[in-house]
Design an enzyme around this catalytic site. Structure first.
Site, PDB file in Angstrom:
ATOM      1  N   GLU A 214       1.543   2.918 -13.965  1.00 46.27           N
ATOM      2  CA  GLU A 214       0.257   1.778 -13.542  1.00 46.27           C
ATOM      3  C   GLU A 214      -1.160   2.512 -13.617  1.00 46.27           C
ATOM      4  OE1 GLU A 214       1.187  -0.809 -12.802  1.00 46.27           O
ATOM      5  OE2 GLU A 214       3.160  -0.937 -11.723  1.00 46.27           O
TER       6      GLU A 214
ATOM      7  N   HIS B 111       6.115  -7.286  -6.251  1.00 44.31           N
ATOM      8  CA  HIS B 111       5.936  -5.854  -6.432  1.00 44.31           C
ATOM      9  C   HIS B 111       5.850  -5.080  -5.421  1.00 44.31           C
ATOM     10  CE1 HIS B 111       3.768  -3.387  -9.591  1.00 44.31           C
ATOM     11  NE2 HIS B 111       4.440  -2.512  -8.752  1.00 44.31           N
TER      12      HIS B 111
ATOM     13  N   TYR C 245     -18.227   6.437  14.047  1.00 40.98           N
ATOM     14  CA  TYR C 245     -19.331   7.465  13.778  1.00 40.98           C
ATOM     15  C   TYR C 245     -20.003   8.014  14.860  1.00 40.98           C
ATOM     16  CZ  TYR C 245     -19.072   6.343   9.024  1.00 40.98           C
ATOM     17  OH  TYR C 245     -18.698   5.929   7.520  1.00 40.98           O
TER      18      TYR C 245
ATOM     19  N   TYR D 228      -5.810  -8.058  15.267  1.00 41.54           N
ATOM     20  CA  TYR D 228      -7.108  -7.425  14.892  1.00 41.54           C
ATOM     21  C   TYR D 228      -7.179  -6.345  14.072  1.00 41.54           C
ATOM     22  CZ  TYR D 228      -6.700  -3.745  18.589  1.00 41.54           C
ATOM     23  OH  TYR D 228      -6.015  -2.770  19.189  1.00 41.54           O
TER      24      TYR D 228
ATOM     25  N   HIS E 139       6.008   0.586  -2.693  1.00 39.90           N
ATOM     26  CA  HIS E 139       6.801  -0.601  -2.591  1.00 39.90           C
ATOM     27  C   HIS E 139       7.613  -0.620  -1.212  1.00 39.90           C
ATOM     28  CE1 HIS E 139       7.536  -0.275  -7.123  1.00 39.90           C
ATOM     29  NE2 HIS E 139       6.400  -0.508  -6.730  1.00 39.90           N
TER      30      HIS E 139
ATOM     31  N   HIS F  77      -0.218   3.489  -4.449  1.00 44.68           N
ATOM     32  CA  HIS F  77       0.636   2.336  -4.789  1.00 44.68           C
ATOM     33  C   HIS F  77       2.138   2.714  -4.281  1.00 44.68           C
ATOM     34  CE1 HIS F  77       2.657  -0.873  -6.391  1.00 44.68           C
ATOM     35  NE2 HIS F  77       3.271  -0.169  -7.433  1.00 44.68           N
TER      36      HIS F  77
END
Length: 231
Positions: free
Chosen positions: A76, A158, A213, A116, A97, A95
């Site tokens: 990938e 996927h 912040y 939310y 699964h 990435h």
């Protein structure tokens, strides 16, 4: 580039991959992870179990698709390269699964703003990219589109992709997206859940940004004992 260059980053990638399996975000040797470096990016190798990886196994790649090392890069690598090249705001692509996110993805479903916390992924939904064969440029193009303005997406039939400024941030978001997927699937057993409007998700995102912040938030967020006028 030396196979021992960026040693701390290589170790951080392996640690994160092991954590993916430990936290239930991934299973076995599936999934992959990349990290931006000065002259390109590091990415996990193809077809190597995480618990067998050493720092030398992590592959260094350039944005031109060339690579250095004894291992071949993840199948990938294209979407890792394309995302990092297109998104200067992120330095890590993860990435995986995971079970619940993939259960939604095999139906082509994303995750709407039923909760939310969807705002953590950068918008009022977590989109599902259309299906394309793994490792192809078509899949990379679909992923880039689904990630436009977002930090996470699902991949039809996927899995998921999440982005972050650090390995820690990407891993935390992967856990959060999988949690949201699980909650959404459970909530649907009682019927379609209430979806929060985009304006509310935008408000939540701004509150989260200010909290991160350390900026002051609006008066409605003041503790009750300080919100009342003093006698």
């Amino acid at each position: 580039m030396s196979e021992l260059a960026n040693l701390p980053e290589r170790r951080a990638i392996i640690d994160a991959c092991l954590a993916m399996n430990r936290l239930g975000v991934n299973q076995g040797a599936s999934g992959n992870l990349s990290m931006r470096i000065a002259d390109g990016f590091l990415v996990t190798p193809t077809s190597l179990p995480y618990d067998e990886m050493t720092p030398e196994d992590i592959v260094a790649m350039g944005f031109d698709g060339t690579y250095v090392g004894a291992r071949r890069p993840s199948s990938e690598w294209r979407f890792h390269r394309d995302i990092l090249r297109a998104r200067a705001d992120v330095d890590v692509v993860l990435h995986a699964h995971p079970t619940f996110a993939t259960a939604l993805a095999v139906h082509g479903h994303g995750i709407p703003s039923f909760h939310y916390m969807v705002a953590l992924a950068g918008g009022d939904s977590i989109r599902c990219a259309p299906y394309a064969t793994f490792g192809t440029q078509e899949l990379s193009d679909h992923a880039l589109a689904a990630l436009d303005g977002r930090l996470a997406c699902l991949l039809a039939n996927h899995g998921m992709i999440v982005l972050g400024k650090s390995v820690k941030a990407a891993l935390a978001l992967a856990v959060e997206v999988e949690t949201l997927a699980r909650q959404y699937l459970y909530a649907q057993q009682l019927g379609e859940p209430v979806i929060l409007p985009p304006a509310e998700i935008a408000r939540v995102a701004e509150k989260m940004r200010r909290m991160k912040y350390g900026q002051p938030i609006d008066d409605n967020d003041a503790p009750e004992d300080t919100a009342r006028p003093r006698a």
